[in-house]
Design a protein around this motif. Structure first.
Motif, PDB file in Angstrom:
ATOM      1  N   PHE A   5       2.272   1.843  -3.378  1.00  0.00           N
ATOM      2  CA  PHE A   5       1.265   2.388  -4.277  1.00  0.00           C
ATOM      3  C   PHE A   5       1.158   3.908  -4.121  1.00  0.00           C
ATOM      4  N   PHE A   6       1.104   4.397  -2.859  1.00  0.00           N
ATOM      5  CA  PHE A   6       0.985   5.829  -2.631  1.00  0.00           C
ATOM      6  C   PHE A   6       2.229   6.577  -3.085  1.00  0.00           C
ATOM      7  N   THR A  52       2.084   6.791  -6.850  1.00  0.00           N
ATOM      8  CA  THR A  52       1.063   7.754  -7.271  1.00  0.00           C
ATOM      9  C   THR A  52       1.567   9.184  -7.111  1.00  0.00           C
ATOM     10  N   LEU A  82       0.827  -1.207   0.000  1.00  0.00           N
ATOM     11  CA  LEU A  82       0.000   0.000   0.000  1.00  0.00           C
ATOM     12  C   LEU A  82       0.867   1.264   0.000  1.00  0.00           C
ATOM     13  N   ALA A  83       1.916   1.242   0.797  1.00  0.00           N
ATOM     14  CA  ALA A  83       2.828   2.385   0.851  1.00  0.00           C
ATOM     15  C   ALA A  83       3.497   2.603  -0.506  1.00  0.00           C
TER      16      ALA A  83
END
Length: 286
Positions: free
Chosen positions: A4-5, A8, A1-2
């Motif tokens: 991914f951010f 982005t 998740l980290a």
């Protein structure tokens, strides 16, 4: 998740960096853009007279603009309008348009092996021409799917012969940005408005303004398609944080700012609409 951010945020920073550095909106207060308004009937193919009529209307639109003392920075024609314009045509229009005016239209040139390309051409009066090829061909527009062409060949041979021309269209790979008063201009054509990646490509190349030209061809009277194309234009503006201007044969012109808010025309007539795209609409430096 980290991860991914982080990815982005990195992508967003790269897009902002490219737009902020290369669009040069900081040096341009506004662009005055005239969009041709046309309503030609759908055709699978055009006769020489029909093709000429769709070029003559381009000159008529420009004459209407200049008769009102309007000197736009950019003139945009819907797909299929002005597609037979050549150097001679540009020279003729240069007597009417100011030097440096950008003229955006479509073209269907033939390749050395006899195939046809679909192109957007952005010609600067007194200068050169930026060319962008259509990459993704539209079924029923530039080609006929095999599952339909096979039965037509035997059931309706005359119709099959008429639409066989569409087998000659091929995708291209050329992408060039134009320039209008220091702002780089990226153009895509027809169904490519549905592609996030193609418009993101224009933004990543440094475009400060996006343009879409379109003609629905045999889907000329489809309200559902018209609404979809308009919604897609708004999305492309928001995704890239850039204003977008749209010219559609058979429908009203439209313009959106970098946040997706629709920009009303300063002037609208039966033959053209005039938009003022300001620095604020570009989100320059935001």
């Amino acid at each position: 998740l980290a991860l991914f951010f982080v990815a982005t945020l990195a992508a967003a920073w790269n897009a902002e960096n490219a737009r902020g550095k290369d669009s040069q909106w900081e040096k341009t207060d506004k662009l005055l853009i005239a969009v041709g308004v046309t309503d030609f009937p759908p055709r699978l193919s055009l006769t020489a007279d029909e093709a000429q009529a769709r070029t003559e209307i381009a000159a008529q639109i420009i004459h209407s603009l200049t008769s009102r003392n309007i000197q736009p920075d950019i003139v945009i024609f819907p797909e299929g309008v002005g597609h037979t314009l050549s150097q001679d045509g540009y020279a003729h229009l240069s007597a009417t348009l100011s030097r440096g005016t950008l003229l955006v239209h479509s073209a269907y040139p033939q390749t050395a092996d006899g195939a046809l390309l679909v192109q957007s051409r952005s010609h600067t009066i007194g200068g050169g021409t930026a060319i962008t090829d259509k990459r993704f061909l539209m079924p029923y527009g530039e080609y006929l799917p095999y599952h339909l062409s096979l039965p037509l060949r035997y059931i309706a041979p005359d119709l099959y012969k008429k639409i066989a021309l569409h087998k000659r269209y091929v995708p291209g790979a050329q992408t060039e940005l134009a320039d209008a008063r220091g702002v780089r201009i990226g153009v895509r054509i027809c169904s490519e408005i549905e592609s996030s990646s193609l418009y993101n490509d224009l933004a990543s190349r440094g475009a400060g303004l996006l343009i879409h030209t379109y003609s629905p061809a045999i889907f000329h009277d489809s309200r559902i398609l018209a609404a979809s194309i308009r919604a897609a234009a708004r999305l492309r503006a928001v995704e890239n944080g850039l204003p977008l201007v749209q010219a559609i044969n058979g429908a009203d012109a439209a313009a959106f700012d970098c946040r997706g808010k629709e920009i009303p025309p300063e002037l609208g007539t039966e033959t053209f609409a005039v938009y003022s795209i300001t620095r604020q609409a570009s989100c320059a430096g935001k």
